[in-house]
Design a protein around this motif. Structure first.
Motif, PDB file in Angstrom:
ATOM      1  N   GLY A 268       0.785  -1.225   0.000  1.00  0.00           N
ATOM      2  CA  GLY A 268       0.000   0.000   0.000  1.00  0.00           C
ATOM      3  C   GLY A 268       0.816   1.273   0.000  1.00  0.00           C
ATOM      4  O   GLY A 268       0.330   2.323  -0.435  1.00  0.00           O
ATOM      5  N   GLU A 269       2.064   1.207   0.444  1.00  0.00           N
ATOM      6  CA  GLU A 269       2.874   2.417   0.524  1.00  0.00           C
ATOM      7  C   GLU A 269       3.899   2.513  -0.598  1.00  0.00           C
ATOM      8  O   GLU A 269       4.053   3.565  -1.220  1.00  0.00           O
ATOM      9  CB  GLU A 269       3.583   2.457   1.879  1.00  0.00           C
ATOM     10  N   TYR A 270       4.597   1.393  -0.866  1.00  0.00           N
ATOM     11  CA  TYR A 270       5.692   1.441  -1.833  1.00  0.00           C
ATOM     12  C   TYR A 270       5.401   0.664  -3.124  1.00  0.00           C
ATOM     13  O   TYR A 270       6.201   0.679  -4.046  1.00  0.00           O
ATOM     14  CB  TYR A 270       6.976   0.873  -1.213  1.00  0.00           C
ATOM     15  N   GLY A 271       4.276  -0.059  -3.172  1.00  0.00           N
ATOM     16  CA  GLY A 271       4.002  -0.921  -4.317  1.00  0.00           C
ATOM     17  C   GLY A 271       3.758  -0.158  -5.607  1.00  0.00           C
ATOM     18  O   GLY A 271       2.942   0.771  -5.653  1.00  0.00           O
ATOM     19  N   ILE A 272       4.455  -0.569  -6.679  1.00  0.00           N
ATOM     20  CA  ILE A 272       4.313   0.099  -7.980  1.00  0.00           C
ATOM     21  C   ILE A 272       2.919  -0.124  -8.548  1.00  0.00           C
ATOM     22  O   ILE A 272       2.244   0.814  -8.989  1.00  0.00           O
ATOM     23  CB  ILE A 272       5.379  -0.417  -8.966  1.00  0.00           C
ATOM     24  N   ILE A 273       2.471  -1.373  -8.540  1.00  0.00           N
ATOM     25  CA  ILE A 273       1.172  -1.709  -9.144  1.00  0.00           C
ATOM     26  C   ILE A 273       0.019  -1.101  -8.342  1.00  0.00           C
ATOM     27  O   ILE A 273      -0.943  -0.582  -8.916  1.00  0.00           O
ATOM     28  CB  ILE A 273       1.014  -3.243  -9.242  1.00  0.00           C
ATOM     29  N   SER A 274       0.107  -1.172  -7.010  1.00  0.00           N
ATOM     30  CA  SER A 274      -0.985  -0.633  -6.189  1.00  0.00           C
ATOM     31  C   SER A 274      -1.135   0.876  -6.392  1.00  0.00           C
ATOM     32  O   SER A 274      -2.257   1.392  -6.497  1.00  0.00           O
ATOM     33  CB  SER A 274      -0.733  -0.945  -4.712  1.00  0.00           C
ATOM     34  N   ASN A 275      -0.027   1.591  -6.475  1.00  0.00           N
ATOM     35  CA  ASN A 275      -0.093   3.033  -6.707  1.00  0.00           C
ATOM     36  C   ASN A 275      -0.567   3.351  -8.126  1.00  0.00           C
ATOM     37  O   ASN A 275      -1.250   4.357  -8.349  1.00  0.00           O
ATOM     38  CB  ASN A 275       1.275   3.666  -6.456  1.00  0.00           C
ATOM     39  N   LEU A 276      -0.208   2.480  -9.097  1.00  0.00           N
ATOM     40  CA  LEU A 276      -0.690   2.649 -10.469  1.00  0.00           C
ATOM     41  C   LEU A 276      -2.202   2.491 -10.524  1.00  0.00           C
ATOM     42  O   LEU A 276      -2.907   3.301 -11.153  1.00  0.00           O
ATOM     43  CB  LEU A 276      -0.009   1.641 -11.393  1.00  0.00           C
ATOM     44  N   PHE A 277      -2.739   1.448  -9.869  1.00  0.00           N
ATOM     45  CA  PHE A 277      -4.183   1.221  -9.845  1.00  0.00           C
ATOM     46  C   PHE A 277      -4.911   2.372  -9.155  1.00  0.00           C
ATOM     47  O   PHE A 277      -6.022   2.742  -9.547  1.00  0.00           O
ATOM     48  CB  PHE A 277      -4.496  -0.107  -9.140  1.00  0.00           C
ATOM     49  N   GLU A 278      -4.287   2.950  -8.124  1.00  0.00           N
ATOM     50  CA  GLU A 278      -4.905   4.090  -7.449  1.00  0.00           C
ATOM     51  C   GLU A 278      -4.928   5.312  -8.354  1.00  0.00           C
ATOM     52  O   GLU A 278      -5.928   6.038  -8.413  1.00  0.00           O
ATOM     53  CB  GLU A 278      -4.128   4.414  -6.163  1.00  0.00           C
ATOM     54  N   SER A 279      -3.848   5.509  -9.111  1.00  0.00           N
ATOM     55  CA  SER A 279      -3.760   6.686  -9.984  1.00  0.00           C
ATOM     56  C   SER A 279      -4.759   6.639 -11.131  1.00  0.00           C
ATOM     57  O   SER A 279      -5.241   7.683 -11.591  1.00  0.00           O
ATOM     58  CB  SER A 279      -2.338   6.832 -10.530  1.00  0.00           C
ATOM     59  N   ILE A 280      -5.085   5.434 -11.603  1.00  0.00           N
ATOM     60  CA  ILE A 280      -6.045   5.330 -12.709  1.00  0.00           C
ATOM     61  C   ILE A 280      -7.481   5.187 -12.199  1.00  0.00           C
ATOM     62  O   ILE A 280      -8.423   5.021 -12.985  1.00  0.00           O
ATOM     63  CB  ILE A 280      -5.709   4.156 -13.651  1.00  0.00           C
ATOM     64  N   GLY A 281      -7.652   5.173 -10.869  1.00  0.00           N
ATOM     65  CA  GLY A 281      -8.989   5.132 -10.286  1.00  0.00           C
ATOM     66  C   GLY A 281      -9.572   3.754 -10.105  1.00  0.00           C
ATOM     67  O   GLY A 281     -10.755   3.612  -9.792  1.00  0.00           O
ATOM     68  N   LEU A 282      -8.753   2.726 -10.282  1.00  0.00           N
ATOM     69  CA  LEU A 282      -9.265   1.366 -10.108  1.00  0.00           C
ATOM     70  C   LEU A 282      -9.544   1.068  -8.646  1.00  0.00           C
ATOM     71  O   LEU A 282     -10.473   0.326  -8.305  1.00  0.00           O
ATOM     72  CB  LEU A 282      -8.255   0.357 -10.684  1.00  0.00           C
ATOM     73  N   PHE A 283      -8.720   1.644  -7.759  1.00  0.00           N
ATOM     74  CA  PHE A 283      -8.928   1.531  -6.318  1.00  0.00           C
ATOM     75  C   PHE A 283      -8.867   2.929  -5.716  1.00  0.00           C
ATOM     76  O   PHE A 283      -8.080   3.765  -6.161  1.00  0.00           O
ATOM     77  CB  PHE A 283      -7.854   0.638  -5.668  1.00  0.00           C
ATOM     78  N   SER A 284      -9.680   3.156  -4.679  1.00  0.00           N
ATOM     79  CA  SER A 284      -9.673   4.471  -4.033  1.00  0.00           C
ATOM     80  C   SER A 284      -8.410   4.699  -3.227  1.00  0.00           C
ATOM     81  O   SER A 284      -7.963   5.833  -3.050  1.00  0.00           O
ATOM     82  CB  SER A 284     -10.898   4.601  -3.117  1.00  0.00           C
ATOM     83  N   SER A 285      -7.804   3.608  -2.739  1.00  0.00           N
ATOM     84  CA  SER A 285      -6.567   3.700  -1.977  1.00  0.00           C
ATOM     85  C   SER A 285      -5.648   2.561  -2.367  1.00  0.00           C
ATOM     86  O   SER A 285      -6.114   1.432  -2.616  1.00  0.00           O
ATOM     87  CB  SER A 285      -6.856   3.648  -0.475  1.00  0.00           C
ATOM     88  N   ALA A 286      -4.348   2.837  -2.414  1.00  0.00           N
ATOM     89  CA  ALA A 286      -3.385   1.806  -2.808  1.00  0.00           C
ATOM     90  C   ALA A 286      -3.353   0.644  -1.825  1.00  0.00           C
ATOM     91  O   ALA A 286      -3.012  -0.483  -2.189  1.00  0.00           O
ATOM     92  CB  ALA A 286      -1.985   2.427  -2.927  1.00  0.00           C
ATOM     93  N   SER A 287      -3.718   0.898  -0.570  1.00  0.00           N
ATOM     94  CA  SER A 287      -3.680  -0.156   0.449  1.00  0.00           C
ATOM     95  C   SER A 287      -4.877  -1.099   0.380  1.00  0.00           C
ATOM     96  O   SER A 287      -4.917  -2.107   1.088  1.00  0.00           O
ATOM     97  CB  SER A 287      -3.615   0.476   1.848  1.00  0.00           C
ATOM     98  N   ASP A 288      -5.866  -0.786  -0.477  1.00  0.00           N
ATOM     99  CA  ASP A 288      -7.080  -1.602  -0.546  1.00  0.00           C
ATOM    100  C   ASP A 288      -6.844  -2.970  -1.168  1.00  0.00           C
ATOM    101  O   ASP A 288      -7.642  -3.887  -0.957  1.00  0.00           O
ATOM    102  CB  ASP A 288      -8.170  -0.873  -1.355  1.00  0.00           C
ATOM    103  N   ILE A 289      -5.775  -3.116  -1.948  1.00  0.00           N
ATOM    104  CA  ILE A 289      -5.600  -4.363  -2.704  1.00  0.00           C
ATOM    105  C   ILE A 289      -5.442  -5.560  -1.775  1.00  0.00           C
ATOM    106  O   ILE A 289      -6.075  -6.598  -1.988  1.00  0.00           O
ATOM    107  CB  ILE A 289      -4.397  -4.255  -3.669  1.00  0.00           C
ATOM    108  N   LEU A 290      -4.612  -5.460  -0.762  1.00  0.00           N
ATOM    109  CA  LEU A 290      -4.366  -6.608   0.108  1.00  0.00           C
ATOM    110  C   LEU A 290      -5.078  -6.512   1.457  1.00  0.00           C
ATOM    111  O   LEU A 290      -4.917  -7.398   2.295  1.00  0.00           O
ATOM    112  CB  LEU A 290      -2.858  -6.771   0.336  1.00  0.00           C
ATOM    113  N   THR A 291      -5.857  -5.467   1.669  1.00  0.00           N
ATOM    114  CA  THR A 291      -6.520  -5.303   2.969  1.00  0.00           C
ATOM    115  C   THR A 291      -8.038  -5.410   2.891  1.00  0.00           C
ATOM    116  O   THR A 291      -8.699  -5.375   3.926  1.00  0.00           O
ATOM    117  CB  THR A 291      -6.154  -3.936   3.584  1.00  0.00           C
TER     118      THR A 291
END
Length: 437
Positions: A268-291
């Protein structure tokens, strides 16, 4: 009549020869495939727990661990003797009575000559502080009546000593008596009770639901991407070898390594893919993917698609290379465009390859363990727990091998049903087409 009899005898000899020729293969199939399944089913009918000494093996009769019994009997005798010689007269009287009782129970328990001989060997080893690693010697079968008599005697010792817990050595004697009860090995055959427990638990349904969601989405997208990759690898262009090798790299990475890599990329903090998904609006927060449940399940499916789509592409490529190029020339002459050629020529002729790829990938995906174990371990709150992870946790984390074996049997049955469905739905139609052609 004689000619008919000769023909029938020849047919019987031919059938017998056929059976004899296939016998080695049938034996091999039984040894490699069926025997482990039957063994697992057998274990699933026992309450088998490796973290409990009395349930660590399968027992269909009453047994007594002579080594453990001899050790506790010796120590209990000593403590009761101390109490019987103490100043508390009432406690001393009770202890003396119990000493006589447990010694009489032992005489009745060891009435069988072969049991007495084994006990002498074990008792001498206990006095010498030697450990005997011989279950055939230390664990011996006893009659149900003898087991009930010993248990009743131990319960009597505990009950009669309980009022004198404040007297010196009495509380220790009570604990030793409770330990002595563990030397009994009662039958742990439970029949189908493990399955009853399993199906009455919502966890099985949730784990199967997670598994099916994972299988359906992962296999569907892997097949679609695999067809595209197969078509790409089948084209003739400069650098085709490099492209083929590059496409297969994700598949060649070990599953555990791939899962660990994706877990870091989903951070959620350093992940490249999680931050990419957040930037394109796929997730509201990068930490949502694994939590979150949906995020974690999406992350697992996405990682599996990335890793295994090249395998699908390789299977499709093998099928594409069996299609005669002349069929496309004929279709072009008939005025069919590329899309029509794909649906009218390529896809029908790819059906055998697609069927094989679907069967292999469905079976493999249904058993997914390493990806889930490394990335989420079934979390958060068991929301991504698959049937394989559930079986692993039950067997190796909780040490409940009886219930874990029942889960493994359920997995086998579900996989068998899936295979039958594939063959019936896809295979039957396929074989019918081949017969007509």
């Amino acid at each position: 009549m004689r000619k008919k009899r000769l023909v029938m005898n020849a047919a019987r000899r031919e059938a017998l020869t056929g059976y004899l020729m296939t016998a080695p293969a049938l034996i091999l199939i039984f040894a490699v495939a069926l025997f482990p399944v039957l063994r697992t089913f057998y274990l699933s009918t026992f309450d088998l727990r490796l973290n409990n000494a009395s349930l660590s093996k399968t027992y269909t009769t009453h047994n007594l661990d002579l080594e453990y019994y001899a050790d506790t009997f010796f120590r209990l005798n000593k403590r009761l003797a101390y109490v019987s010689e103490g100043e508390e007269k009432e406690a001393a009287s009770v202890a003396q009575s119990l000493l006589e009782s447990i010694n009489q129970t032992q005489e009745e328990l060891l009435a069988r000559e072969e049991l007495t001989d084994s006990y002498k060997v074990v008792y001498d080893a206990v006095l010498s502080m030697k450990s005997l690693n011989n279950d055939e010697l230390t664990v011996r079968e006893i009659e149900q009546q003898s087991a009930e008599m010993l248990k009743s005697n131990i319960d009597d010792v505990i009950a009669r000593l309980e009022p004198y817990k404040d007297v010196e050595n009495v509380d220790v004697a009570i604990e030793i008596a409770r330990d002595m009860e563990s030397s009994l090995r009662e039958p742990n055959f439970v029949g189908f009770n493990n399955y009853k427990v399993l199906f009455s638990n919502d966890r099985l349904g949730r784990s199967l639901g997670n598994t099916f969601i994972f299988v359906v989405f992962a296999v569907f997208f892997e097949l679609c991407i695999g067809i595209l990759l197969g078509l790409l690898m089948n084209k003739v262009f400069v650098g085709r070898g490099i492209v083929r090798a590059s496409i297969l790299i994700p598949w060649s990475i070990p599953a555990a390594v791939s899962a660990l890599m994706w877990r870091f990329m989903y951070d959620g903090e350093y992940g490249i893919i999680s931050n990419l998904f957040e930037s394109i609006g796929l997730f509201s927060s990068a930490s949502d993917i694994l939590t979150t449940k949906s995020g974690a399940l999406f992350g697992l499916i996405f990682a599996d698609i990335w890793k295994t789509s090249p395998y699908m592409g390789l299977m499709i490529l093998a099928g594409l290379q069996t299609i005669d190029a002349g069929l496309y020339e004929a279709a072009t002459i008939d005025g069919a465009n590329k899309i029509q050629q794909f649906f009218k020529v390529t896809l029908p002729l790819l059906r055998p390859s697609i069927l094989v790829a679907l069967v292999f990938r469905t079976l493999d995906t249904f058993k997914v363990f390493d990806l889930v174990s490394v990335m989420t371990n079934g979390g958060p709150s068991n929301s991504t727990e698959t049937i394989s992870v559930y079986a692993y946790k039950t067997m190796f984390a909780n040490m409940n091998f009886g219930l874990g074996s029942a889960i493994a049997v359920v997995m086998f049955v579900v996989l068998a049903v899936i295979c039958v469905i594939y063959v019936k739905v896809f295979g039957a139609d396929l074989f019918k087409t081949e017969r007509e052609s």
